[in-house]
Design a protein around this motif. Structure first.
Motif, short mmCIF file in Angstrom:
data_model
loop_
_atom_site.label_atom_id
_atom_site.label_comp_id
_atom_site.label_asym_id
_atom_site.label_seq_id
_atom_site.Cartn_x
_atom_site.Cartn_y
_atom_site.Cartn_z
N UNK A 209 -2.62 15.04 55.74
CA UNK A 209 -2.18 14.97 57.44
C UNK A 209 -0.73 15.67 57.45
N UNK A 210 -0.06 15.49 56.19
CA UNK A 210 1.30 15.96 56.17
C UNK A 210 1.20 17.36 56.07
N UNK A 211 0.53 17.88 54.96
CA UNK A 211 0.32 19.20 54.52
C UNK A 211 -0.02 19.92 55.63
N UNK A 212 -1.09 19.36 56.60
CA UNK A 212 -1.48 20.06 57.64
C UNK A 212 -0.33 20.47 58.59
N UNK A 213 0.43 19.44 58.75
CA UNK A 213 1.51 19.45 59.82
C UNK A 213 2.45 20.66 59.34
N UNK A 214 2.73 20.78 58.12
CA UNK A 214 3.80 21.61 57.59
C UNK A 214 2.97 22.98 57.69
N UNK A 215 1.80 23.28 57.32
CA UNK A 215 1.20 24.53 57.23
C UNK A 215 0.79 24.88 58.78
N UNK A 216 0.65 23.95 59.69
CA UNK A 216 0.29 24.49 61.07
C UNK A 216 1.59 25.14 61.60
N UNK A 217 2.68 24.33 61.37
CA UNK A 217 3.85 24.76 61.77
C UNK A 217 4.43 26.35 61.64
N UNK A 218 4.42 26.33 60.16
CA UNK A 218 4.86 27.35 59.49
C UNK A 218 4.06 28.70 59.79
N UNK A 219 2.68 28.64 59.94
CA UNK A 219 1.79 29.68 60.09
C UNK A 219 1.96 30.23 61.71
N UNK A 220 1.86 28.97 62.73
CA UNK A 220 1.92 29.42 63.98
C UNK A 220 3.29 30.12 64.47
N UNK A 221 4.39 29.72 63.85
CA UNK A 221 5.68 30.38 64.22
C UNK A 221 5.90 31.59 63.75
N UNK A 222 5.12 32.04 62.43
CA UNK A 222 5.43 33.26 61.82
C UNK A 222 4.44 34.22 62.66
N UNK A 223 3.16 33.62 63.02
CA UNK A 223 2.25 34.69 63.73
C UNK A 223 2.81 34.72 65.39
N UNK A 224 3.35 33.80 65.67
CA UNK A 224 4.05 33.88 67.14
C UNK A 224 5.25 35.13 67.03
N UNK A 225 5.76 35.20 65.81
CA UNK A 225 6.97 36.19 65.79
C UNK A 225 6.30 37.37 65.73
N UNK A 226 5.15 37.64 64.92
CA UNK A 226 4.37 38.88 64.79
C UNK A 226 3.90 39.41 66.18
N UNK A 227 3.33 38.48 66.81
CA UNK A 227 3.00 38.77 68.18
C UNK A 227 4.02 39.13 69.23
N UNK A 228 4.96 38.35 69.32
CA UNK A 228 6.00 38.47 70.31
C UNK A 228 6.68 39.91 70.05
N UNK A 229 6.91 40.16 68.64
CA UNK A 229 7.66 41.43 68.34
C UNK A 229 6.94 42.69 68.14
N UNK A 230 5.63 42.46 68.19
CA UNK A 230 4.71 43.55 68.08
C UNK A 230 4.67 44.13 66.61
N UNK A 231 4.90 43.29 65.73
CA UNK A 231 4.77 43.61 64.29
C UNK A 231 3.55 42.91 63.62
N UNK A 232 2.54 43.96 63.16
CA UNK A 232 1.17 43.44 62.61
C UNK A 232 1.39 43.29 61.09
N UNK A 233 2.30 42.91 60.59
CA UNK A 233 2.62 42.60 59.17
C UNK A 233 3.39 41.41 59.11
N UNK A 234 2.83 40.57 57.77
CA UNK A 234 3.46 39.32 57.66
C UNK A 234 3.48 39.22 56.17
N UNK A 235 4.80 39.05 55.59
CA UNK A 235 4.76 38.89 54.35
C UNK A 235 5.26 37.45 53.91
N UNK A 236 4.79 36.82 52.96
CA UNK A 236 5.07 35.34 52.28
C UNK A 236 5.58 35.55 51.06
N UNK A 237 6.80 34.63 50.89
CA UNK A 237 7.47 34.47 49.81
C UNK A 237 8.09 33.08 49.75
#
Ligand code: KG4
Ligand code: ZN
Length: 348
Positions: A249-277
């Motif tokens: 449950x904890x892992x799901x909460x962290x992963x949900x927020x991280x991925x949702x915000x990163x992909x929201x940024x891609x959508x908002x900014x019109x940048x179709x690329x995401x790099x993880x590190x």
């Protein structure tokens, strides 16, 4: 082998002593010594312990890198070093060593930003780094969302954690579940046997009012507290704590927020690329959800090999080489360690 400058990179911002050697974008060596084991009994990185460990590990790690690359120190054409952000005492060891090496070898010296270095790691995986890209960097020390238009000249901080780093949250929650440090891999393992929907933990900074002010920022301390309360309540009731379900449950909460915000940024900014590190990228569920959500959104996802995602000197060398190829002048020797170096300062 491709051409480009032969650069030695030095990374000591946290608990990894990393010495990397690259020629342009070709990885020649990635030697790492970690003091993680020495911090285990404290449940987190102890700055003084890390700094001392860097001092002891630097020389042998340098020798290991040179041997791995099959080059002599005298052949090195430039030195790049992380001068921030990170732990001040730890950074100072790398900065001091880099200056001494550059002076004794007569090479130019490049002081570079650790976070931008994480993005630079992607230069080394054999495919060109396409820009602009959104980058999500998650480790024990950072949780940052960046917009990178140019690796050498244009990096913008979209958001970051306002309290704990994601990896730190994994470490703290592991501790309260009685799992050893570092907690990330332990939680990941425990969560594999749990039900991620059994307990719903809060997603920090995702309420509509928070999204206005903190659209790309993260917060994990409320989540950690929620897990602590839940576990405490279960223990008070005399129930056995369902470690696998809590971890999932904890892992799901962290992963949900991280991925949702990163992909929201891609959508908002019109940048179709995401790099993880960052080290948290080792998380199995994070990789899975990021892959699924990126595919659904038409976003190209890049995940460098894990050895280049965790802190290392090769990414610092790669960024140094890119700065040289972009025509940047070397840093002057008066730079120091800067524990709060902003990500917009790619080179000091
Ligand atoms: O990048 P990294 O090696 O270095 C520092 O932050 O210094 O990241 C280490 C962090 C730790 O907090 C560790 O618990 C976390 O990354 N981590 C993970 C996993 N593997 C390592 N977190 C979640 N899941 C994992 N599988
Ligand atoms: Zn890092």
């Amino acid at each position: 082998m491709t051409g480009g400058p032969l650069v030695l990179g030095i990374e000591t911002s946290c608990d990894e002593t990393g010495i990397g050697i690259v020629r342009g974008t070709t990885l020649l060596a990635n030697a790492i010594a970690s003091s993680m084991g020495e911090h285990a009994r404290y449940g987190g990185v102890v700055p003084e312990v890390a700094a001392r460990a860097h001092l002891e590990a630097l020389r042998p790690t340098l020798d290991a890198a040179l041997a791995e690359a099959g080059v002599a120190l005298s052949e090195i054409e430039a030195i790049a070093v992380t001068n921030g952000p990170g732990l001040a005492g730890a950074l100072m060891v790398g900065v001091g060593a880099a200056k001494a090496l550059a002076i004794s070898l007569g090479t130019p010296l490049y002081a570079v930003n650790h976070l931008v270095g994480h993005v630079g790691a992607d230069l080394l995986d054999g495919e060109p780094l396409e820009l602009p890209t959104v980058a999500l960097l998650v480790s024990g020390g950072h949780t940052s969302l960046l917009l990178v238009r140019s690796l050498t000249d244009d990096v913008e901080l979209l958001g970051e954690t306002i309290d704990d780093a994601a990896g730190e949250a994994f470490d703290k929650v592991a501790r309260l579940l009685g799992l050893p440090y570092p907690g990330g891999p332990e939680i990941d393992r425990a969560a594999a046997g749990g039900d991620p929907t059994a307990i719903r933990f809060p997603r920090g900074l995702t309420a509509p009012k928070d999204l206005e002010r903190h659209r790309y920022d993260f917060s994990f301390s409320g989540l950690k507290t929620a897990v602590a309360r839940w576990v405490e309540a279960a223990r008070e009731r005399g129930d056995e704590v369902p470690v696998a379900d809590v971890a999932a449950g904890f892992r799901e909460a962290v992963v949900d927020v991280l991925t949702a915000k990163a992909l929201a940024a891609c959508a908002d900014l019109g940048v179709p690329r995401l790099l993880l590190g960052g080290g948290v990228i080792a998380n199995a569920r994070l990789r899975q959800v990021a892959t699924e959500r990126a595919a659904a959104a038409g976003v190209a996802l890049r995940i460098p090999p894990l050895s280049l995602c965790t802190d290392n000197g090769a990414m610092i060398a790669a960024l140094g080489a890119r700065l040289i190829e972009a025509g940047h002048a070397p840093s002057s020797f008066d730079f120091g360690a800067d524990s709060t170096l902003p990500v917009t300062t790619v080179q000091s």
